[in-house]
Design a protein around this motif. Structure first.
Motif, PDB file in Angstrom:
ATOM      1  N   ASN A  30     -22.818  33.964 -10.405  1.00  0.00           N
ATOM      2  CA  ASN A  30     -21.913  33.805  -9.283  1.00  0.00           C
ATOM      3  C   ASN A  30     -22.598  32.296  -8.711  1.00  0.00           C
ATOM      4  N   PHE A  31     -23.826  32.085  -8.996  1.00  0.00           N
ATOM      5  CA  PHE A  31     -24.422  30.828  -8.247  1.00  0.00           C
ATOM      6  C   PHE A  31     -23.524  29.652  -8.834  1.00  0.00           C
ATOM      7  N   ILE A  32     -23.060  29.653  -9.615  1.00  0.00           N
ATOM      8  CA  ILE A  32     -22.268  28.362 -10.633  1.00  0.00           C
ATOM      9  C   ILE A  32     -20.805  28.707  -9.832  1.00  0.00           C
ATOM     10  N   VAL A  33     -20.163  29.384  -9.555  1.00  0.00           N
ATOM     11  CA  VAL A  33     -19.010  29.559  -8.778  1.00  0.00           C
ATOM     12  C   VAL A  33     -19.120  29.028  -7.397  1.00  0.00           C
ATOM     13  N   GLU A  34     -20.174  29.366  -6.954  1.00  0.00           N
ATOM     14  CA  GLU A  34     -20.414  28.800  -5.310  1.00  0.00           C
ATOM     15  C   GLU A  34     -20.715  27.602  -5.451  1.00  0.00           C
ATOM     16  N   LEU A  71     -33.920  22.374 -22.911  1.00  0.00           N
ATOM     17  CA  LEU A  71     -34.761  23.359 -21.799  1.00  0.00           C
ATOM     18  C   LEU A  71     -33.939  24.500 -21.215  1.00  0.00           C
ATOM     19  N   GLY A  72     -32.827  24.506 -21.836  1.00  0.00           N
ATOM     20  CA  GLY A  72     -31.695  25.755 -21.630  1.00  0.00           C
ATOM     21  C   GLY A  72     -31.094  25.472 -20.391  1.00  0.00           C
ATOM     22  N   ARG A  73     -30.907  24.183 -19.967  1.00  0.00           N
ATOM     23  CA  ARG A  73     -29.902  23.852 -19.052  1.00  0.00           C
ATOM     24  C   ARG A  73     -28.767  23.421 -19.776  1.00  0.00           C
ATOM     25  N   LEU A  74     -27.587  23.619 -18.893  1.00  0.00           N
ATOM     26  CA  LEU A  74     -26.106  23.551 -19.679  1.00  0.00           C
ATOM     27  C   LEU A  74     -25.921  22.469 -18.886  1.00  0.00           C
ATOM     28  N   TRP A  75     -25.161  21.422 -19.549  1.00  0.00           N
ATOM     29  CA  TRP A  75     -24.649  20.204 -18.988  1.00  0.00           C
ATOM     30  C   TRP A  75     -22.935  20.262 -19.115  1.00  0.00           C
ATOM     31  N   VAL A  76     -22.286  20.105 -18.080  1.00  0.00           N
ATOM     32  CA  VAL A  76     -20.832  20.348 -18.079  1.00  0.00           C
ATOM     33  C   VAL A  76     -20.279  18.997 -17.747  1.00  0.00           C
ATOM     34  N   GLY A  77     -19.375  18.324 -18.624  1.00  0.00           N
ATOM     35  CA  GLY A  77     -18.737  17.181 -18.205  1.00  0.00           C
ATOM     36  C   GLY A  77     -17.224  17.527 -17.920  1.00  0.00           C
ATOM     37  N   THR A  78     -16.833  17.001 -16.822  1.00  0.00           N
ATOM     38  CA  THR A  78     -15.583  17.229 -16.157  1.00  0.00           C
ATOM     39  C   THR A  78     -14.645  16.113 -16.270  1.00  0.00           C
ATOM     40  N   LYS A  79     -13.290  16.099 -15.896  1.00  0.00           N
ATOM     41  CA  LYS A  79     -12.227  15.062 -15.840  1.00  0.00           C
ATOM     42  C   LYS A  79     -12.409  14.404 -14.829  1.00  0.00           C
ATOM     43  N   ILE A  80     -12.862  14.688 -13.408  1.00  0.00           N
ATOM     44  CA  ILE A  80     -12.841  13.818 -12.411  1.00  0.00           C
ATOM     45  C   ILE A  80     -13.987  14.030 -11.369  1.00  0.00           C
ATOM     46  N   VAL A 130     -25.205  19.884 -14.078  1.00  0.00           N
ATOM     47  CA  VAL A 130     -26.259  20.290 -14.913  1.00  0.00           C
ATOM     48  C   VAL A 130     -26.650  21.556 -14.341  1.00  0.00           C
ATOM     49  N   ILE A 131     -26.678  22.764 -14.801  1.00  0.00           N
ATOM     50  CA  ILE A 131     -26.877  24.087 -14.558  1.00  0.00           C
ATOM     51  C   ILE A 131     -28.174  24.670 -15.193  1.00  0.00           C
ATOM     52  N   ASP A 132     -29.123  24.906 -13.997  1.00  0.00           N
ATOM     53  CA  ASP A 132     -30.204  25.280 -14.482  1.00  0.00           C
ATOM     54  C   ASP A 132     -30.473  27.006 -14.140  1.00  0.00           C
ATOM     55  N   PHE A 133     -30.509  27.838 -15.154  1.00  0.00           N
ATOM     56  CA  PHE A 133     -30.318  29.041 -15.221  1.00  0.00           C
ATOM     57  C   PHE A 133     -31.645  29.815 -14.505  1.00  0.00           C
ATOM     58  N   GLU A 134     -32.681  29.251 -14.935  1.00  0.00           N
ATOM     59  CA  GLU A 134     -33.809  29.708 -14.274  1.00  0.00           C
ATOM     60  C   GLU A 134     -34.112  29.473 -12.919  1.00  0.00           C
ATOM     61  N   LYS A 135     -33.628  28.429 -12.477  1.00  0.00           N
ATOM     62  CA  LYS A 135     -33.840  27.919 -11.018  1.00  0.00           C
ATOM     63  C   LYS A 135     -32.697  28.405 -10.229  1.00  0.00           C
ATOM     64  N   LYS A 136     -31.590  28.769 -10.870  1.00  0.00           N
ATOM     65  CA  LYS A 136     -30.327  29.196 -10.394  1.00  0.00           C
ATOM     66  C   LYS A 136     -29.771  28.006  -9.365  1.00  0.00           C
ATOM     67  N   THR A 137     -29.805  26.592 -10.002  1.00  0.00           N
ATOM     68  CA  THR A 137     -29.283  25.776  -9.261  1.00  0.00           C
ATOM     69  C   THR A 137     -28.306  24.829 -10.118  1.00  0.00           C
ATOM     70  N   VAL A 138     -27.406  24.109  -9.324  1.00  0.00           N
ATOM     71  CA  VAL A 138     -26.273  23.454 -10.066  1.00  0.00           C
ATOM     72  C   VAL A 138     -26.581  21.988  -9.410  1.00  0.00           C
ATOM     73  N   GLU A 139     -26.843  21.051 -10.095  1.00  0.00           N
ATOM     74  CA  GLU A 139     -26.695  19.534  -9.635  1.00  0.00           C
ATOM     75  C   GLU A 139     -25.674  18.735 -10.185  1.00  0.00           C
ATOM     76  N   ASN A 140     -24.985  17.991  -9.323  1.00  0.00           N
ATOM     77  CA  ASN A 140     -23.780  17.161  -9.553  1.00  0.00           C
ATOM     78  C   ASN A 140     -24.317  15.690  -9.776  1.00  0.00           C
ATOM     79  N   ILE A 141     -23.618  15.008 -10.923  1.00  0.00           N
ATOM     80  CA  ILE A 141     -24.187  13.651 -11.058  1.00  0.00           C
ATOM     81  C   ILE A 141     -22.744  12.974 -11.172  1.00  0.00           C
TER      82      ILE A 141
END
Length: 85
Positions: free
Chosen positions: A24-28, A44-53, A58-69
């Motif tokens: 749920n933390f990803i949706v939020e 490191l087990g982080r998931l990188w998601v590339g988007t259109k716009i 960068v999603i870190d499942f251990e820390k439950k964080t999502v960073e936008n670059i």
């Protein structure tokens, strides 16, 4: 695990237990999976998601964080075609 980009979220299929997992933390975080173009898991087990716009997420499942670059913090463009790690 197998990562699936569903219409409105990421779904993880655990190959050991054969169960689906949702985070749920990803949706939020505001990540819109409808705009996702590519996914890549790093060492490191982080998931990188590339988007259109919206650039990269960068999603870190251990820390439950999502960073936008994005262009806002130095990315040259927000349209990501692929990720090489």
């Amino acid at each position: 695990q197998i990562v699936l980009g569903a219409e409105d979220r990421l779904v993880f299929f655990n190959t050991a237990t054969f169960k689906l997992e949702h985070f749920n933390f990803i949706v939020e975080s505001g990540l819109n999976m409808r705009l996702a173009k590519c996914l890549r898991l790093d060492d490191l087990g982080r998931l990188w998601v590339g988007t259109k716009i919206d650039g990269l997420f960068v999603i870190d499942f251990e820390k439950k964080t999502v960073e936008n670059i994005s262009e806002k913090n130095g990315l040259p463009v927000n349209h990501i075609f692929g990720i090489a790690i």
